[in-house]
Write an enzyme that holds these catalytic residues in place. Structure first.
Site, short mmCIF file in Angstrom:
data_model
loop_
_atom_site.label_atom_id
_atom_site.label_comp_id
_atom_site.label_asym_id
_atom_site.label_seq_id
_atom_site.Cartn_x
_atom_site.Cartn_y
_atom_site.Cartn_z
N HIS A 88 -4.69 1.33 -0.32
CA HIS A 88 -5.72 1.18 -1.36
C HIS A 88 -5.35 0.05 -2.32
CE1 HIS A 88 -8.79 2.82 -4.22
NE2 HIS A 88 -7.97 2.26 -5.11
N GLU A 89 -4.12 0.07 -2.82
CA GLU A 89 -3.72 -0.96 -3.77
C GLU A 89 -3.60 -2.33 -3.11
OE1 GLU A 89 -4.04 -0.26 -6.74
OE2 GLU A 89 -4.06 1.92 -6.55
N HIS B 244 -6.94 -3.99 -3.43
CA HIS B 244 -7.10 -4.67 -4.72
C HIS B 244 -6.36 -6.00 -4.74
CE1 HIS B 244 -9.28 -1.68 -6.98
NE2 HIS B 244 -8.38 -0.73 -6.76
N GLU C 299 -13.24 -2.19 -6.54
CA GLU C 299 -13.02 -0.92 -5.85
C GLU C 299 -13.56 -0.94 -4.42
OE1 GLU C 299 -11.10 1.44 -6.66
OE2 GLU C 299 -10.67 0.72 -8.67
#
Length: 510
Positions: A269-270, A273, A299
């Site tokens: 997930h990170e 980003h 997001e």
């Protein structure tokens, strides 16, 4: 001659304007590094000095953004015949200037100082499982943010005003409509899943996993996805996050001995980003053209990589051998299908948002959205947050927290004063599905490429359609540019109904 002189004057004004904008961005980025350090490396006793340092930076940036000189340059440039790119820069700075100029300097300083001091208070309250420790600080932050919204626009809903800090273009009405639709359509799907007799391999990752080895595995997954270590790093933090710019985009994660899959997905997930941040055009660093679009788009990148890639069968065809190499005694007999099923389990009793499955995750968001909206609107007292939180979890998710730590103290956002942020997680998930569908149309055999570990085509597509534009387009314009359609929840709902209908053998959803 006069026309040439006017053009030169306009060009000189724009050059001076960009110098100020770049100075503003660099000060904010310096504040970002201080914030990263506070959450990752700073000794606990450093808070008094750090809060003053961050407050000083906030003061200077506010002064630059709201100065009379900045206002005069914006007025002058808006009267000029600018290129599309320059017009976009002026539009974005104008929006920020107008909002910031309405907020008194002393309030900006106070919000910065209180939010900086709030983080260790939140951390202590969570560790001690005691909301009352954090409640006075939260009450102060709610009061300050409500006051901020009142200054920006006293005639509008204060929560709507704050929401626009994170998503200024889609509108709170869009957020409310999407969240309501997700609630209406996902709850019946989750109910059907809980009644299903399908026997998924949900125990695949059961057991204890050494956290040092988990960190090695997190680095493996970043290597596999193509993280640029020359411009980033991996650290641990109480709450996973990513921060930085196109030259330095860092990720953090956290590890638990009995949650290896959660740590892995948080890392992916990170990464999403960070890869967005690293894909921003370097030649426009310091200006809106080199800055990310707002949080819905940010997001969408993290949720796309986490869910559409990291939880896909194709990804596990590539990555499972690496997991087995790190944990041979744990997963030696696990198949790709086993891991895929485990990665997509819909939990019956999960209380933690960042560990939630892809479906119930959005009910976690709805809870936070409704509570923070009511706090800011003055319809909910801070002291009542734990009880209301627990009641909503019981209503929407069928579980009730036994403690504040696993309830209303689990997220760091309110300690930062980030009221209005939470809806963008669901808005981003919805956009991720729309973008991934468009990418599948444009990239031949994308699943096969993922299974082969060839992530470059997807990286390139996202860079071309999203990253390279920075904030040139508004959110809705960017979505139309990338997908040819207006923003819609259709793709997300079609995707989850098909995926989970197949996994859980649901006739009504296949």
């Amino acid at each position: 001659m006069a026309s040439e002189a006017a053009a030169d004057e306009a060009s000189e004004t724009y050059s001076e304007f960009i110098d100020r904008v770049e100075r503003l961005t660099n000060l904010r980025n310096a504040g970002g590094v201080l914030g990263w350090d506070q959450e990752v490396m700073m000794p606990e006793g450093g808070t008094p000095a750090r809060s003053k340092q961050r407050s000083a930076l906030s003061t200077v940036t506010h002064e630059i953004l709201t100065s009379d000189e900045m206002a005069e340059m914006l007025d002058e440039l808006e009267d000029e015949n600018l290129t599309d790119e320059r017009e976009a820069v002026v539009r974005e700075v104008r929006r920020e200037h107008d909002r910031a100029a309405r907020v008194p300097q002393d309030l900006v300083e106070e919000i910065s100082q209180v939010s900086s001091e709030a983080m260790p208070v939140w951390k202590e309250a969570r560790e001690e499982d005691d909301f009352s420790t954090f409640a006075p600080t939260l009450e102060k932050l709610v009061e300050l943010k409500r006051e901020q919204a009142e200054h920006i626009d006293p005639d509008r809903d204060p929560y709507e005003v704050l929401f626009e800090d994170y998503e200024p273009y889609l509108g709170i009405d869009t957020a409310e409509r999407v969240l309501q639709r997700l609630r209406d359509e996902l709850v019946p799907l989750v109910d059907a899943i809980r009644e299903s007799d399908a026997d998924l391999a949900t125990d695949t990752f059961d057991g204890e996993y050494d956290t040092d080895t988990q960190e090695d595995l997190a680095r493996d997954v970043l290597d596999t996805l193509g993280y640029d270590w020359n411009h980033g790093r991996l650290d641990t933090a109480p709450h996973p996050f990513s921060s930085g710019n196109q030259f330095d985009a860092r990720v953090t994660t956290r590890f638990s001995p009995d949650e290896p899959l959660g740590a892995l997905m948080a890392t992916v997930h990170e990464f999403g980003h960070a890869t967005y941040t690293l894909g921003l055009p370097r030649e426009h660093y310091g200006t809106p053209l080199g800055s990310s679009r707002d949080m819905t788009v940010h997001e969408s990148q993290s949720r796309l990589w986490e869910n559409h890639v990291g939880r896909s069968e194709a990804f596990w065809e590539r990555f499972l051998p690496k997991v087995k190499e790190r944990f041979p005694d744990k997963l030696d007999d696990a198949s790709v299908e086993d891991v895929y099923e485990a990665a997509n389990e819909v939990y019956e009793d999960n209380l933690i948002r960042v560990e939630a499955d892809e479906l119930t995750y959005h009910m976690h968001i709805v809870v936070r959205f409704e509570i923070e909206r009511d706090l800011i609107r003055g319809d909910l007292d801070v002291e009542d947050v734990p009880e209301v939180w627990n009641d909503k979890y019981e209503e929407y998710l069928g579980v009730r927290p036994d403690s504040d730590a696993e309830g209303c103290l689990q997220d760091i956002h309110w300690s930062h004063g980030d009221f209005g942020y939470f809806p963008t997680y669901s808005l981003g998930s919805v956009l991720a599905a729309q973008l991934f569908d468009a990418a599948e149309d444009d990239i031949e055999n994308l699943d096969e490429k993922v299974a082969a570990g060839d992530f470059e085509p997807l990286h390139d597509w996202l860079t071309e359609e999203i990253h390279r534009h920075g904030s040139r387009y508004t959110t809705d314009e960017l979505i139309r540019q990338a997908t040819g359609e207006e923003y819609t929840a259709d793709y997300f709902l079609d995707y989850v109904k098909s995926k989970y209908g197949d996994l859980y053998e649901l006739d009504d959803y296949q």
